[in-house]
Design a protein around this motif. Structure first.
Motif, mmCIF file in Angstrom:
data_model
loop_
_atom_site.group_PDB
_atom_site.id
_atom_site.type_symbol
_atom_site.label_atom_id
_atom_site.label_comp_id
_atom_site.label_asym_id
_atom_site.label_seq_id
_atom_site.Cartn_x
_atom_site.Cartn_y
_atom_site.Cartn_z
ATOM 1 N N TYR A 12 0.829 -1.207 0.000
ATOM 2 C CA TYR A 12 0.000 0.000 0.000
ATOM 3 C C TYR A 12 0.865 1.259 0.000
ATOM 4 C CZ TYR A 12 -4.432 -2.414 0.384
ATOM 5 O OH TYR A 12 -5.531 -3.169 0.103
ATOM 6 N N LEU A 14 3.653 1.592 -1.534
ATOM 7 C CA LEU A 14 4.017 1.813 -2.943
ATOM 8 C C LEU A 14 2.885 2.523 -3.671
ATOM 9 C CD1 LEU A 14 5.711 -1.549 -3.983
ATOM 10 C CD2 LEU A 14 6.764 0.700 -3.829
ATOM 11 N N LEU A 15 1.648 2.073 -3.409
ATOM 12 C CA LEU A 15 0.505 2.712 -4.060
ATOM 13 C C LEU A 15 0.403 4.179 -3.647
ATOM 14 C CD1 LEU A 15 -2.282 -0.020 -3.842
ATOM 15 C CD2 LEU A 15 -0.901 0.597 -5.810
ATOM 16 N N PHE A 16 0.611 4.466 -2.342
ATOM 17 C CA PHE A 16 0.547 5.857 -1.882
ATOM 18 C C PHE A 16 1.591 6.699 -2.602
ATOM 19 C CE2 PHE A 16 -1.194 4.152 2.327
ATOM 20 C CZ PHE A 16 -2.500 4.417 1.945
ATOM 21 N N ALA A 18 3.001 6.148 -5.515
ATOM 22 C CA ALA A 18 2.633 6.325 -6.921
ATOM 23 C C ALA A 18 1.484 7.321 -7.050
ATOM 24 C CB ALA A 18 2.248 4.979 -7.535
ATOM 25 N N LEU A 19 0.524 7.248 -6.123
ATOM 26 C CA LEU A 19 -0.588 8.207 -6.146
ATOM 27 C C LEU A 19 -0.071 9.619 -5.954
ATOM 28 C CD1 LEU A 19 -3.452 6.658 -4.030
ATOM 29 C CD2 LEU A 19 -3.583 7.454 -6.375
ATOM 30 N N PHE A 20 0.839 9.762 -4.991
ATOM 31 C CA PHE A 20 1.402 11.080 -4.715
ATOM 32 C C PHE A 20 2.040 11.636 -5.991
ATOM 33 C CE2 PHE A 20 4.723 13.954 -3.286
ATOM 34 C CZ PHE A 20 4.014 14.746 -2.393
ATOM 35 N N TRP A 22 1.541 10.662 -9.286
ATOM 36 C CA TRP A 22 0.662 10.884 -10.445
ATOM 37 C C TRP A 22 -0.416 11.925 -10.179
ATOM 38 C CZ3 TRP A 22 2.341 9.855 -14.926
ATOM 39 C CH2 TRP A 22 3.142 8.741 -15.164
ATOM 40 N N GLN A 23 -0.822 12.078 -8.905
ATOM 41 C CA GLN A 23 -1.891 13.051 -8.656
ATOM 42 C C GLN A 23 -1.369 14.445 -8.356
ATOM 43 O OE1 GLN A 23 -4.926 10.627 -6.074
ATOM 44 N NE2 GLN A 23 -5.893 11.890 -7.618
ATOM 45 N N LEU A 24 -0.153 14.542 -7.819
ATOM 46 C CA LEU A 24 0.298 15.854 -7.364
ATOM 47 C C LEU A 24 1.543 16.357 -8.079
ATOM 48 C CD1 LEU A 24 -0.232 15.284 -3.540
ATOM 49 C CD2 LEU A 24 -1.767 16.351 -5.167
ATOM 50 N N CYS A 25 2.358 15.469 -8.653
ATOM 51 C CA CYS A 25 3.653 15.922 -9.166
ATOM 52 C C CYS A 25 3.792 15.820 -10.689
ATOM 53 C CB CYS A 25 4.790 15.119 -8.547
ATOM 54 S SG CYS A 25 4.747 15.119 -6.763
ATOM 55 N N LEU B 261 -6.400 11.103 -13.003
ATOM 56 C CA LEU B 261 -5.833 11.193 -11.658
ATOM 57 C C LEU B 261 -5.153 12.538 -11.454
ATOM 58 C CD1 LEU B 261 -4.282 7.647 -11.252
ATOM 59 C CD2 LEU B 261 -6.095 8.649 -9.880
ATOM 60 N N ARG B 262 -4.379 12.964 -12.453
ATOM 61 C CA ARG B 262 -3.636 14.214 -12.308
ATOM 62 C C ARG B 262 -4.564 15.413 -12.207
ATOM 63 N NH1 ARG B 262 -1.535 17.634 -10.460
ATOM 64 N NH2 ARG B 262 0.415 18.702 -10.901
ATOM 65 N N GLY B 265 -5.753 16.233 -8.671
ATOM 66 C CA GLY B 265 -4.889 16.983 -7.764
ATOM 67 C C GLY B 265 -5.093 16.567 -6.313
ATOM 68 N N PHE B 297 -6.421 13.349 -4.377
ATOM 69 C CA PHE B 297 -5.476 12.519 -3.640
ATOM 70 C C PHE B 297 -6.040 12.173 -2.259
ATOM 71 C CE2 PHE B 297 -1.839 12.292 -0.677
ATOM 72 C CZ PHE B 297 -1.200 11.188 -1.206
ATOM 73 N N LEU B 304 -7.640 3.880 0.113
ATOM 74 C CA LEU B 304 -6.606 2.871 0.358
ATOM 75 C C LEU B 304 -6.401 2.657 1.851
ATOM 76 C CD1 LEU B 304 -3.915 3.510 -2.389
ATOM 77 C CD2 LEU B 304 -5.803 1.907 -2.368
ATOM 78 N N LEU B 349 -1.856 2.929 -11.845
ATOM 79 C CA LEU B 349 -0.755 3.850 -11.531
ATOM 80 C C LEU B 349 0.558 3.462 -12.204
ATOM 81 C CD1 LEU B 349 -1.560 4.196 -7.749
ATOM 82 C CD2 LEU B 349 -1.704 6.011 -9.438
ATOM 83 N N LEU B 351 2.433 0.857 -11.826
ATOM 84 C CA LEU B 351 3.446 0.127 -11.062
ATOM 85 C C LEU B 351 3.636 -1.260 -11.647
ATOM 86 C CD1 LEU B 351 2.527 0.939 -7.349
ATOM 87 C CD2 LEU B 351 4.517 1.731 -8.600
#
Lengths: 435, 389
Positions: A12, A14-16, A18-20, A22-25, B261-262, B265, B297, B304, B349, B351
């Protein structure tokens, strides 16, 4: 079980991560395959206002969607444009996040002054920057020619073909030799270092010979016995070449103090120009003293410099964005910011008097007397080919300067003829705005 | 009657429902009976579990996930939402069935193996195909995916194998036929999932680096074999590694998911404000991206965290069990659920390659929802009645 839980938690984690990312950076929002990117150009967006509340840019309904409309064509170099096909520039880009959330922006610009500068420059290639010396507020910033933010669809191919480069913001990115407009800086530094006084008498024979190389006055004219004030008013190359040599390394320091050679901390991107690290010989110093040689500046730098002189030697940071407000966030208000004391006030005052003399009797005077008092300095930057670049920097009124201006006309000829009338017209318009 | 932590969770669920009702009342497209029926069902299951003396900690967490899925399906299409509501009601029955099954001490390893392989075999012989895999069985108009049940039975068998030390040849025969049939059906997602659960259980029972590298080598071999054998696996792998070069074709779905997803934000664009209809198969495959776009996010993080809490709940429960086989059964089922979350969210995502499975308890798909609720029921049942030890 504990190890299994830790391993699941790592997955999880890793998922966080990746989310960080793709969603914020990740920087993928403006990718051409993203349909949201095109949607954004059709949505209602915050307006951009001038200092008196007139709209400079606003979204007007066009069927189901919205179109962006600008109130003056020259605004494309400052406010910028916002277009589905051609992207975004200027403040539209700088403040995109706020504007796209419906927040509105109040700028320091004045639409009337902007339009007056637009008319005064009248299609010639060049730039005008108008500032309030006491605060650093930019009242107008015109670079000519421009692209019209309302006509991009129709005229884009012509803009691309235009040999005069309408996309170039000459006020922030045009690099020019400053010519005689550096003389006030030299005079100020010499006064501050007590190398000269305003009444010192000089013998100006029209030219100065240094190891078989000669520096001459404009047109080779000999001014005879003159004071330093008169030397500035008449723009004597002989006197200022000698002052520059007397200042030595102090000359470069003075230029640096006035911000030449480094970028202005401004809301829009700008170039720092070029200032040599050291002067190799007396001849190089003399060349720098008359604004030739390796020195290159932008009109924005010169506007900031003349503002500092008008403001008693204190340089303020030039700025465009006064306020961002609306939406759920707090209002953001810009406060005037002092950058540095570039001259002691006694020398700034003496310098102002000398510049007022240049405006009343010297090279910066107008044919028909102006309705207000001003101080100024012309410059005529010699080019290898074509006509010289014409400069004017000035401020008004002399007693309590409210306005500072820098004008550059590419290949305009002499500063007196090409740049002074524009500067005077713009200052006149700027002095009549009510606050 | 209800202890404090559970009451808190129920309150959260209640707030969630209030939010839903309010939002959809604003949008004017709410179907009132669905959330009410679901709410009553969840409450009934919760109270029943408590009254029978079992640990009901999973239900509030599962309720949050199920309602999140229902909200977003309603937002996407009321038609899907209605069908999904029926799926959830069936899932409620499946939970009770699982609770019953979990609380019995069945000891029929060969029956589980036969059920797992047999269900797959029937599907492969008599099934219908949809979306690239022949994975559907049609019983008089009632369509379902037997693989969801088959893998639960397989986990039962694996627990017997690891706890009671059964013959390796038998294991090889069961697993071999299981994977072969899945490969024949071209249903690679469940095959990967079951393989991972097997490796995890094996390492859990006795860890060795040698075994770990063996499994990695087997995974690499399987990857290579799948690459050679299955064109749709090639597409998925290329879409995972180099989506930008295939914007309009095989990389389209994964890229549109990332754009969604992007654009969410930090706080999201708000329910209903996302442009998510551009994503293909959004209701089964990409609901996670919709949540990411509209709740941001913070929303995906919270989602999750609920899954992670669910994992914590089940492993804590299993930790106190006396019998090794029951522990391993519970662990296997927990892993089935959470590794699927990892493969689905990780696929979106980038991965891991996207495997086309559903996001457990959230996505559209009645069979998988019922199977996952049954798994929670089984784990609850394994935990036993309070006071029984």
């Amino acid at each position: 079980m504990r190890r299994s839980f830790l391993a699941i938690a790592v997955l999880y984690g890793l998922l966080f991560a990746a989310l960080f990312y793709w969603q914020l950076c990740a920087e993928i929002e403006s990718h051409p395959a993203n349909p949201r990117y095109y949607q954004m150009f059709k949505e209602k967006r915050g307006a951009i206002y001038d200092r008196s509340g007139l709209a400079l840019a606003e979204s007007v309904p066009e069927g189901e969607t919205f179109a962006r409309v600008y109130s003056a064509p020259s605004l494309s170099h400052v406010v910028g444009y916002f277009h589905q096909r051609y992207g975004m520039t200027g403040l539209e880009r700088l403040l995109h996040e706020d504007l796209s959330q419906g927040r509105s922006v109040i700028t320091t610009l004045d639409l009337q002054v902007q339009k007056a500068a637009e008319e005064a420059i009248n299609g010639r290639e060049g730039a005008v920057v108008v500032m309030r010396p006491a605060t650093g507020e930019v009242l107008a910033l015109v670079s000519s020619p421009w692209v019209d933010g309302n006509e991009l669809d129709d005229n884009w191919p012509d803009y691309l073909d235009d040999q005069r480069s309408p996309f170039l913001n000459r006020a922030t990115h045009g690099l020019y030799p400053p010519g005689s407009t550096v003389k006030p800086i030299i005079y100020g530094a010499a006064l501050a270092g007590e190398l000269t006084g305003s009444g010192q008498i000089w013998e100006d024979g029209g030219s100065l010979t240094l190891k078989n190389r000669t520096i001459s006055n404009f047109g080779g004219k000999a001014h005879g016995k003159i004071t330093t004030d008169q030397a500035l008013a008449l723009s004597s190359n002989v006197v200022f070449a000698r002052l520059a040599m007397e200042l030595g390394e102090g000359l470069l320091e003075a230029f640096r103090a006035f911000g030449l050679g480094s970028q202005v901390k401004f809301d829009l991107a700008n170039l720092g120009g070029h200032l040599p690290g050291k002067a190799a010989s007396d001849y190089d110093l003399a060349q720098l003293g008359i604004g030739q040689g390796e020195l290159l500046v932008t009109p924005l730098q010169m506007a900031a410099a003349v503002s500092a002189i008008a403001n008693g030697g204190t340089m303020m940071r030039p700025y465009l964005v006064q306020e961002v407000r609306g939406g759920l966030k707090l209002r953001q208000i810009t406060r005037p910011e002092r950058i540095a004391d570039v001259l002691p006030s006694f020398s700034a005052q003496a310098l102002s008097k000398a510049m007022a003399l240049a405006a009343s009797e010297g090279t910066a005077r107008t044919d028909s007397p102006a309705s207000f008092s001003y101080g100024g300095k012309t410059g005529t930057a010699q080019m290898g080919q074509g006509l010289d670049h014409a400069w004017f920097i000035g401020f008004a009124p002399v007693e309590d300067p409210q306005i500072a201006v820098a004008v550059l006309i590419e290949h305009g000829g002499s500063g007196s003829q090409a740049a002074v009338p524009i500067g005077v017209r713009v200052m006149e318009a700027a002095l009549t705005i009510d606050e | 009657m209800i202890r404090a932590p559970y009451r808190t969770w129920l309150e959260y669920t209640g707030w969630l429902i209030c939010l839903v009702l309010w939002l959809f009342w604003l949008q004017g497209q709410i179907c009132w009976w669905q959330p009410l029926v679901l709410w009553v069902m969840i409450m009934a299951l919760f109270l029943l579990t408590r009254v029978l003396g079992y640990d009901a900690g999973a239900l509030p967490l599962a309720a949050v996930l199920v309602f999140a899925g229902w909200i977003f399906l309603t937002r996407l299409s009321p038609v899907w939402a209605e069908s999904h509501t029926w799926g959830i009601l069936i899932g409620g029955l499946a939970y009770l069935l699982g609770l019953w099954a979990g609380s019995r001490r069945f000891c029929r390893p060969l029956l589980w193996a036969a059920l797992a392989v047999g269900l797959l075999l029937i599907t492969a012989l008599a099934g219908e195909s949809a979306g690239g895999a022949k994975a559907w069985l049609n019983l008089g108009g009632f369509r379902f995916q037997p693989v969801e049940a088959a893998r639960i039975f397989l986990v039962f068998y694996l627990a017997h194998y690891f706890a009671d030390g059964r013959s390796k040849w038998e294991l090889a025969a069961v697993l071999g036929s299981f994977f072969l049939i899945l490969a024949w059906q071209r249903d690679l997602g469940p095959a990967l999932l079951v393989f991972l659960v097997f490796c995890w259980l094996s390492l859990h029972c006795q860890f060795s680096w040698f075994k770990l590298f063996g499994f990695l080598a087997a995974a690499a071999g399987g990857f290579a074999l799948a690459w050679l054998q299955f064109p749709h696996f090639q597409n998925r792998a290329v879409a995972w590694l180099r989506p930008w070069e295939y914007l309009d074709s095989i990389g389209y779905q994964v890229l549109q998911g990332l754009f969604a997803l992007r654009s969410g934000g930090l706080a999201g664009r708000g329910l209903g404000a996302g442009s998510v209809q551009v994503i293909p198969n959004v209701h089964t495959d990409y609901l996670f991206a919709v949540i990411g776009e509209e709740f941001g996010f913070l929303g995906t993080f919270a989602l999750l965290m609920v899954y992670l809490s669910l994992a914590f709940w089940s492993l804590r429960l299993l930790h106190s069990l006396p019998e090794r086989r029951l522990q391993l059964t519970g662990l296997g089922l927990t892993l089935l659920l959470h590794l699927q979350v990892f493969l689905v969210a990780g696929g979106i995502l980038r991965l891991v390659p996207f495997s086309g499975m559903t996001l457990p308890l959230v996505s559209y798909g009645s069979t998988s929802l019922a199977a996952q609720l049954a798994m929670l029921g089984i784990v609850t049942g394994l935990g036993g009645r309070r006071g029984e030890g």
